[in-house]
Design an enzyme around this catalytic site. Structure first.
Site, PDB file in Angstrom:
ATOM      1  N   CYS A  58      73.676  13.550 -77.473  1.00 51.13           N
ATOM      2  CA  CYS A  58      73.075  12.680 -76.456  1.00 51.13           C
ATOM      3  C   CYS A  58      72.515  11.438 -77.144  1.00 51.13           C
ATOM      4  O   CYS A  58      71.847  11.541 -78.174  1.00 51.13           O
ATOM      5  CB  CYS A  58      71.970  13.423 -75.708  1.00 51.13           C
ATOM      6  SG  CYS A  58      71.236  12.411 -74.405  1.00 51.13           S
ATOM      7  N   CYS A  62      64.667  11.611 -76.890  1.00 49.36           N
ATOM      8  CA  CYS A  62      63.556  12.470 -76.436  1.00 49.36           C
ATOM      9  C   CYS A  62      63.088  13.361 -77.603  1.00 49.36           C
ATOM     10  O   CYS A  62      63.888  14.159 -78.129  1.00 49.36           O
ATOM     11  CB  CYS A  62      64.001  13.306 -75.250  1.00 49.36           C
ATOM     12  SG  CYS A  62      64.847  12.316 -73.993  1.00 49.36           S
ATOM     13  N   CYS A  65      63.893  17.228 -77.874  1.00 49.09           N
ATOM     14  CA  CYS A  65      65.176  17.767 -77.425  1.00 49.09           C
ATOM     15  C   CYS A  65      66.153  18.135 -78.542  1.00 49.09           C
ATOM     16  O   CYS A  65      66.379  17.366 -79.481  1.00 49.09           O
ATOM     17  CB  CYS A  65      65.830  16.786 -76.472  1.00 49.09           C
ATOM     18  SG  CYS A  65      67.290  17.490 -75.678  1.00 49.09           S
ATOM     19  N   CYS A 102      72.061  25.500 -61.541  1.00 49.97           N
ATOM     20  CA  CYS A 102      71.634  24.190 -62.043  1.00 49.97           C
ATOM     21  C   CYS A 102      72.486  23.810 -63.249  1.00 49.97           C
ATOM     22  O   CYS A 102      72.445  24.492 -64.279  1.00 49.97           O
ATOM     23  CB  CYS A 102      70.178  24.234 -62.493  1.00 49.97           C
ATOM     24  SG  CYS A 102      69.060  24.740 -61.203  1.00 49.97           S
ATOM     25  N   CYS A 133      72.313  22.442 -58.066  1.00 46.68           N
ATOM     26  CA  CYS A 133      71.400  21.454 -58.640  1.00 46.68           C
ATOM     27  C   CYS A 133      72.099  20.869 -59.858  1.00 46.68           C
ATOM     28  O   CYS A 133      72.836  21.575 -60.551  1.00 46.68           O
ATOM     29  CB  CYS A 133      70.088  22.126 -59.053  1.00 46.68           C
ATOM     30  SG  CYS A 133      68.937  20.979 -59.836  1.00 46.68           S
ATOM     31  N   CYS A 193      64.031  17.501 -57.731  1.00 43.72           N
ATOM     32  CA  CYS A 193      63.385  18.461 -58.620  1.00 43.72           C
ATOM     33  C   CYS A 193      62.822  17.606 -59.745  1.00 43.72           C
ATOM     34  O   CYS A 193      63.584  16.959 -60.468  1.00 43.72           O
ATOM     35  CB  CYS A 193      64.424  19.451 -59.124  1.00 43.72           C
ATOM     36  SG  CYS A 193      63.804  20.535 -60.430  1.00 43.72           S
ATOM     37  N   ARG A 267      57.830  25.580 -60.409  1.00 42.84           N
ATOM     38  CA  ARG A 267      58.670  26.472 -61.234  1.00 42.84           C
ATOM     39  C   ARG A 267      58.082  26.713 -62.618  1.00 42.84           C
ATOM     40  O   ARG A 267      57.814  25.769 -63.364  1.00 42.84           O
ATOM     41  CB  ARG A 267      60.083  25.910 -61.374  1.00 42.84           C
ATOM     42  CG  ARG A 267      60.986  26.837 -62.198  1.00 42.84           C
ATOM     43  CD  ARG A 267      62.431  26.392 -62.212  1.00 42.84           C
ATOM     44  NE  ARG A 267      62.940  26.276 -60.861  1.00 42.84           N
ATOM     45  CZ  ARG A 267      63.739  25.303 -60.449  1.00 42.84           C
ATOM     46  NH1 ARG A 267      64.127  24.371 -61.281  1.00 42.84           N
ATOM     47  NH2 ARG A 267      64.159  25.264 -59.212  1.00 42.84           N
TER      48      ARG A 267
HETATM   49  N1  SAM Z   1      69.908  14.795 -70.180  1.00 44.18           N
HETATM   50  C1  SAM Z   1      69.359  14.833 -68.899  1.00 44.18           C
HETATM   51  C2  SAM Z   1      68.022  14.153 -68.829  1.00 44.18           C
HETATM   52  O1  SAM Z   1      67.221  14.275 -69.734  1.00 44.18           O
HETATM   53  O2  SAM Z   1      67.757  13.490 -67.814  1.00 44.18           O
HETATM   54  C3  SAM Z   1      69.242  16.221 -68.300  1.00 44.18           C
HETATM   55  C4  SAM Z   1      68.907  17.427 -69.157  1.00 44.18           C
HETATM   56  S1  SAM Z   1      67.321  17.446 -69.919  1.00 44.18           S
HETATM   57  C5  SAM Z   1      67.544  18.706 -71.103  1.00 44.18           C
HETATM   58  C6  SAM Z   1      66.246  18.086 -68.670  1.00 44.18           C
HETATM   59  C7  SAM Z   1      64.795  18.321 -68.983  1.00 44.18           C
HETATM   60  O3  SAM Z   1      64.659  19.498 -69.760  1.00 44.18           O
HETATM   61  C8  SAM Z   1      64.048  17.275 -69.777  1.00 44.18           C
HETATM   62  O4  SAM Z   1      63.665  16.185 -69.008  1.00 44.18           O
HETATM   63  C9  SAM Z   1      62.852  18.064 -70.262  1.00 44.18           C
HETATM   64  O5  SAM Z   1      61.791  17.966 -69.337  1.00 44.18           O
HETATM   65  C10 SAM Z   1      63.374  19.499 -70.338  1.00 44.18           C
HETATM   66  N2  SAM Z   1      63.474  19.931 -71.743  1.00 44.18           N
HETATM   67  C11 SAM Z   1      64.415  19.543 -72.628  1.00 44.18           C
HETATM   68  N3  SAM Z   1      64.190  20.084 -73.839  1.00 44.18           N
HETATM   69  C12 SAM Z   1      63.068  20.832 -73.726  1.00 44.18           C
HETATM   70  C13 SAM Z   1      62.312  21.623 -74.643  1.00 44.18           C
HETATM   71  N4  SAM Z   1      62.644  21.730 -75.916  1.00 44.18           N
HETATM   72  N5  SAM Z   1      61.225  22.269 -74.178  1.00 44.18           N
HETATM   73  C14 SAM Z   1      60.862  22.164 -72.890  1.00 44.18           C
HETATM   74  N6  SAM Z   1      61.533  21.410 -71.979  1.00 44.18           N
HETATM   75  C15 SAM Z   1      62.614  20.760 -72.385  1.00 44.18           C
HETATM   76 FE1  SF4 Z   2      69.410  13.617 -73.862  1.00 44.82          FE
HETATM   77 FE2  SF4 Z   2      67.850  15.706 -74.263  1.00 44.82          FE
HETATM   78 FE3  SF4 Z   2      66.772  13.409 -73.552  1.00 44.82          FE
HETATM   79 FE4  SF4 Z   2      68.263  14.789 -71.758  1.00 44.82          FE
HETATM   80  S1  SF4 Z   2      66.308  15.430 -72.655  1.00 44.82           S
HETATM   81  S2  SF4 Z   2      68.330  12.603 -72.183  1.00 44.82           S
HETATM   82  S3  SF4 Z   2      69.762  15.717 -73.143  1.00 44.82           S
HETATM   83  S4  SF4 Z   2      67.866  13.816 -75.460  1.00 44.82           S
END
Ligand code: SAM
Ligand code: SF4
Ligand code: DTB
Length: 355
Positions: A58, A62, A65, A102, A133, A193, A267
């Site tokens: 990606c 973040c 992530c 989802c 979802c 959501c 949730r």
């Molecule tokens: N990539 C897309 C985005 O970020 O919009 C969708 C998937 S992303 C993994 C969805 C959400 O998962 C993130 O916004 C975050 O809130 C949550 N998430 C991701 N990694 C996480 C982690 N290590 N611990 C807890 N929540 C996490």
């Molecule tokens: Fe990419 Fe992870 Fe951020 Fe979603 S949460 S945009 S998968 S880096």
């Protein structure tokens, strides 16, 4: 069946939310549970199952992530899945008792070339009689409309944290971008959501600011995922964070989300692997009425379904069975100042029947 009228507010002040955080724990939980049982059946939880349909590489940064290409987390890349494989996996989730499927993709936003495949996934999963979802990153108006036309029920897009702390977590997309995507989702007529993550080193002020943002959106999200950070080796948060969030502070978040957004499904999301049964029971008591069900989240483990079923049995909890068509006019969406809601009463033989 319960039915009631509780006002829905969109003007929560920082001070009001701070005052809830300052309440003695028992007083807060009691208030949250009282509101919860006015609106929902307190012994029912909604079950959603996650699948990562495109994993890793990606471009976003973040800090929490596993899927960002900026960090070396050891994750294997998997390109966008085939539609049939997704529908097969959804079938298994349905057989295990899940109601909503989802599908998540590690994208900044979907590309034009991906849309045909993801809309086919929506149609295929819906044909099984499940709710759908997706969480695919930012959407523009046209993409939101295309997903809605395909029949997508919910779109997940999290605010993640307060506007102030957000800048320390993500630099590649703005808070306003997230609010815009949620607006496109609402305009297209889909359910939203939206939630975030706690335990990222934020202060209580940030938690207040985060909940205030969610509760003062033009319409409360239909579903509010509260994730506890899952620490991923190699991410900036893994390297800098020492302490886990205090358990009671996490439960306070759930309780206050329930009070501020009384008609939303709150949730209990990522992080359950590190929570014991008692903590999860307390989260349900504080007003959580939805969870991710199935052995995997996106890239990390979730409690095994059989373990969850045992917990539900011990607590006398049942899952909710929705007839999808009934959801469109159940009063959970929209923005009237007061809404009337009836909680479902159907039973599912997979779970304990408290009656
Ligand atoms: N990539 C897309 C985005 O970020 O919009 C969708 C998937 S992303 C993994 C969805 C959400 O998962 C993130 O916004 C975050 O809130 C949550 N998430 C991701 N990694 C996480 C982690 N290590 N611990 C807890 N929540 C996490
Ligand atoms: Fe990419 Fe992870 Fe951020 Fe979603 S949460 S945009 S998968 S880096
Ligand atoms: C949400 O709020 N939590 C889910 C879902 N929306 C997409 C994702 C949790 C991901 C946890 C870490 C992982 O498995 O990669």
């Amino acid at each position: 069946m319960t039915s009631t009228q509780i006002p829905t507010r969109y003007d929560w002040s920082y001070q009001e939310i701070a005052a809830y955080f300052d309440l003695p724990f028992n007083d807060l939980i009691f208030q949250a549970q009282s509101i919860h049982r006015e609106i929902f059946d307190p012994n029912k939880v909604q079950l959603s199952t996650l699948l990562s349909i495109k994993t890793g590489k990606c471009p976003e940064d973040c800090a929490y992530c596993s899927q960002s290409n900026r960090y070396d987390t050891g994750l294997s890349y998997e390109e966008l899945m085939e539609v049939e494989a997704v529908v097969e996996a959804a079938k298994e989730a349905k057989a295990a008792g899940s109601e909503r499927y989802c599908m998540g993709a590690a994208w900044r936003s979907p590309k034009g070339r991906d849309m045909a495949k993801v809309t086919a996934m929506v149609k295929g999963v819906k044909a099984l009689g499940m709710e759908t979802c997706m969480t695919l990153g930012m959407l523009n108006k046209d993409q939101a409309n295309e997903l809605a036309e395909a029949g997508l029920d919910y779109y997940n897009h999290n605010l993640d944290t307060s506007p102030e702390y957000y800048k320390q977590i993500i630099s590649t997309r703005k808070y306003q971008d997230r609010l815009d995507t949620l607006q496109h989702v609402r305009d297209a007529g889909m359910k939203t959501c939206a939630g975030g993550i706690v335990g990222m080193g934020e202060t209580r002020d940030d938690r207040i600011g985060f909940l205030q943002q969610l509760a003062n959106l033009p319409a409360h999200p239909d579903s509010v995922p509260i994730n506890q950070l899952v620490k991923i080796e190699g991410t900036p948060l893994d390297l800098t964070l020492e302490e886990q969030i205090d358990s009671f502070e996490f439960i306070r978040m759930i309780a206050i989300a329930r009070i501020l957004m009384p008609y939303s499904y709150v949730r209990l999301s990522a992080g359950r692997e590190t929570m014991n049964d008692e903590m999860q029971a307390l989260a349900f008591f504080a007003g959580a009425n939805s969870l991710f069900y199935g052995d995997r989240l996106l890239t990390t483990d979730n409690p095994e379904s059989s373990k969850d079923r045992q917990l539900f049995k011990r607590l006398g909890i049942n899952n909710e069975e929705h007839v999808i068509d009934d959801l469109s006019d159940d009063g959970l969406n929209g923005d009237p100042q007061t809404q009337s809601v009836s909680a479902g009463t159907s039973e599912n033989s997979l779970f304990y029947n408290a009656v």
